[in-house]
Design a protein around this motif. Structure first.
Motif, mmCIF file in Angstrom:
data_model
loop_
_atom_site.group_PDB
_atom_site.id
_atom_site.type_symbol
_atom_site.label_atom_id
_atom_site.label_comp_id
_atom_site.label_asym_id
_atom_site.label_seq_id
_atom_site.Cartn_x
_atom_site.Cartn_y
_atom_site.Cartn_z
ATOM 1 N N ASP A 88 5.751 6.754 5.585
ATOM 2 C CA ASP A 88 4.837 7.537 4.763
ATOM 3 C C ASP A 88 3.457 6.875 4.747
ATOM 4 O O ASP A 88 3.051 6.255 3.769
ATOM 5 C CB ASP A 88 5.394 7.678 3.337
ATOM 6 N N PHE A 89 2.771 6.979 5.887
ATOM 7 C CA PHE A 89 1.417 6.425 5.996
ATOM 8 C C PHE A 89 0.663 7.179 7.079
ATOM 9 O O PHE A 89 1.254 7.920 7.860
ATOM 10 C CB PHE A 89 1.441 4.912 6.258
ATOM 11 N N ASP A 90 -0.634 6.975 7.112
ATOM 12 C CA ASP A 90 -1.495 7.630 8.092
ATOM 13 C C ASP A 90 -1.384 6.863 9.411
ATOM 14 O O ASP A 90 -2.046 5.838 9.599
ATOM 15 C CB ASP A 90 -2.937 7.644 7.579
ATOM 16 N N GLY A 91 -0.536 7.364 10.290
ATOM 17 C CA GLY A 91 -0.301 6.694 11.561
ATOM 18 C C GLY A 91 -1.538 6.584 12.427
ATOM 19 O O GLY A 91 -1.739 5.584 13.121
ATOM 20 N N GLU A 92 -2.387 7.591 12.389
ATOM 21 C CA GLU A 92 -3.601 7.555 13.208
ATOM 22 C C GLU A 92 -4.526 6.427 12.758
ATOM 23 O O GLU A 92 -5.048 5.667 13.587
ATOM 24 C CB GLU A 92 -4.332 8.898 13.139
ATOM 25 N N ALA A 93 -4.706 6.276 11.457
ATOM 26 C CA ALA A 93 -5.565 5.205 10.951
ATOM 27 C C ALA A 93 -4.976 3.837 11.292
ATOM 28 O O ALA A 93 -5.700 2.915 11.693
ATOM 29 C CB ALA A 93 -5.749 5.345 9.442
ATOM 30 N N VAL A 146 -2.268 -10.663 13.630
ATOM 31 C CA VAL A 146 -0.917 -10.520 13.093
ATOM 32 C C VAL A 146 -0.987 -9.515 11.943
ATOM 33 O O VAL A 146 -1.809 -9.654 11.035
ATOM 34 C CB VAL A 146 -0.377 -11.876 12.584
ATOM 35 N N LEU A 147 -0.149 -8.490 12.019
ATOM 36 C CA LEU A 147 -0.137 -7.477 10.964
ATOM 37 C C LEU A 147 0.742 -7.987 9.822
ATOM 38 O O LEU A 147 1.955 -8.072 9.958
ATOM 39 C CB LEU A 147 0.383 -6.148 11.508
ATOM 40 N N ASP A 148 0.115 -8.288 8.704
ATOM 41 C CA ASP A 148 0.838 -8.864 7.580
ATOM 42 C C ASP A 148 0.788 -7.915 6.379
ATOM 43 O O ASP A 148 0.446 -6.737 6.517
ATOM 44 C CB ASP A 148 0.262 -10.234 7.220
ATOM 45 N N MET A 168 -0.819 -3.131 2.831
ATOM 46 C CA MET A 168 -1.457 -2.714 1.579
ATOM 47 C C MET A 168 -2.655 -1.797 1.852
ATOM 48 O O MET A 168 -2.882 -0.839 1.135
ATOM 49 C CB MET A 168 -1.911 -3.931 0.778
ATOM 50 N N GLU A 169 -3.403 -2.087 2.919
ATOM 51 C CA GLU A 169 -4.595 -1.295 3.211
ATOM 52 C C GLU A 169 -4.294 -0.016 3.986
ATOM 53 O O GLU A 169 -4.837 1.037 3.682
ATOM 54 C CB GLU A 169 -5.610 -2.131 3.990
ATOM 55 N N TYR A 170 -3.423 -0.099 4.983
ATOM 56 C CA TYR A 170 -3.203 1.049 5.861
ATOM 57 C C TYR A 170 -1.932 1.841 5.544
ATOM 58 O O TYR A 170 -1.746 2.937 6.089
ATOM 59 C CB TYR A 170 -3.204 0.607 7.330
ATOM 60 N N CYS A 171 -1.099 1.300 4.687
ATOM 61 C CA CYS A 171 0.132 1.982 4.291
ATOM 62 C C CYS A 171 0.272 1.926 2.770
ATOM 63 O O CYS A 171 1.305 1.490 2.240
ATOM 64 C CB CYS A 171 1.340 1.332 4.962
ATOM 65 N N GLU A 188 2.873 1.362 -2.836
ATOM 66 C CA GLU A 188 3.054 2.011 -4.145
ATOM 67 C C GLU A 188 4.526 2.320 -4.404
ATOM 68 O O GLU A 188 5.021 2.142 -5.515
ATOM 69 C CB GLU A 188 2.227 3.299 -4.213
ATOM 70 N N ALA A 189 5.218 2.780 -3.373
ATOM 71 C CA ALA A 189 6.644 3.103 -3.524
ATOM 72 C C ALA A 189 7.434 1.850 -3.879
ATOM 73 O O ALA A 189 8.327 1.894 -4.736
ATOM 74 C CB ALA A 189 7.184 3.737 -2.242
#
Length: 196
Positions: A152-157, A169-171, A176-179, A184-185
């Motif tokens: 549940d996130f904006d895959g394109e962004a 490294v995606l941490d 928090m920023e892109y998903c 929140e969930a």
């Protein structure tokens, strides 16, 4: 496997089977059942599959970036749930986890929640987070398990960021920023479970 899982393309439903030669009779039976059960794959998915299975540098890059993104989200969600005393194996691929809420059995039972279906209904009503009950996947109804999808996130962004930061490294900061809906969930689930 399937296009959605292999290619990190959630919602693009085109499944595949791989069988060893000794199981060809089983493959034939499944093909017979499928031919009576499923309709044809939509044209957009067929065209996407042709491109994906043909392969190209762009497809390989897309898959690599998608895997990086989904891996980071899986690790984030797994860690968040583990911190809440929810147990599950870490996903090796795809975009699902199968959490076990057994740690909360006593608190849930006090509220009359004794099955995975009742658990999922409670979590939806109290936190707004939708999960599928474990019993829908062949697990015993009294087992407090569920399937959780974390797409549940904006895959394109997220992909745009990854393309321009392929060595980063995606941490948790990335998640928090892109998903943000994923984060929140997890926060909403934490509040709900702490109330037990």
């Amino acid at each position: 496997s399937g296009l959605s899982k292999w290619c990190g393309a959630g919602g693009w439903r085109l499944g595949t089977f791989t069988f060893p030669e000794q199981y060809v009779p089983l493959l034939n039976l499944l093909a017979t059942i499928a031919s009576e059960t499923f309709t044809s794959v939509s044209a957009p998915v067929q065209f996407a599959a042709l491109q994906a299975f043909a392969g190209s540098p762009a497809i390989r890059e897309y898959v690599r970036h998608s895997q990086d993104i989904l891996r980071s989200v899986a690790q984030f969600v797994h860690q968040q749930l583990s911190d809440m005393q929810v147990s599950m194996p870490l996903a090796d691929g795809g975009f699902y986890l199968f959490p076990d809420f057994g740690y909360f059995r006593e608190g849930l039972a006090a509220k009359g929640i004794l099955s995975s279906a009742a658990l999922c209904e409670h979590l939806l009503n109290e936190s707004g987070v939708a999960l599928l009950p474990g019993e829908a996947f062949g697990r015993p109804a009294e087992e407090l398990t569920a399937r959780l999808s974390f797409v549940d996130f904006d895959g394109e962004a997220a992909l745009c960021y990854r393309k321009t930061h392929s060595d980063t490294v995606l941490d948790d900061t990335f998640v928090m920023e892109y998903c943000p809906r994923i984060a929140e969930a997890m926060g909403a689930l934490r509040v709900c479970l702490e109330a037990l």
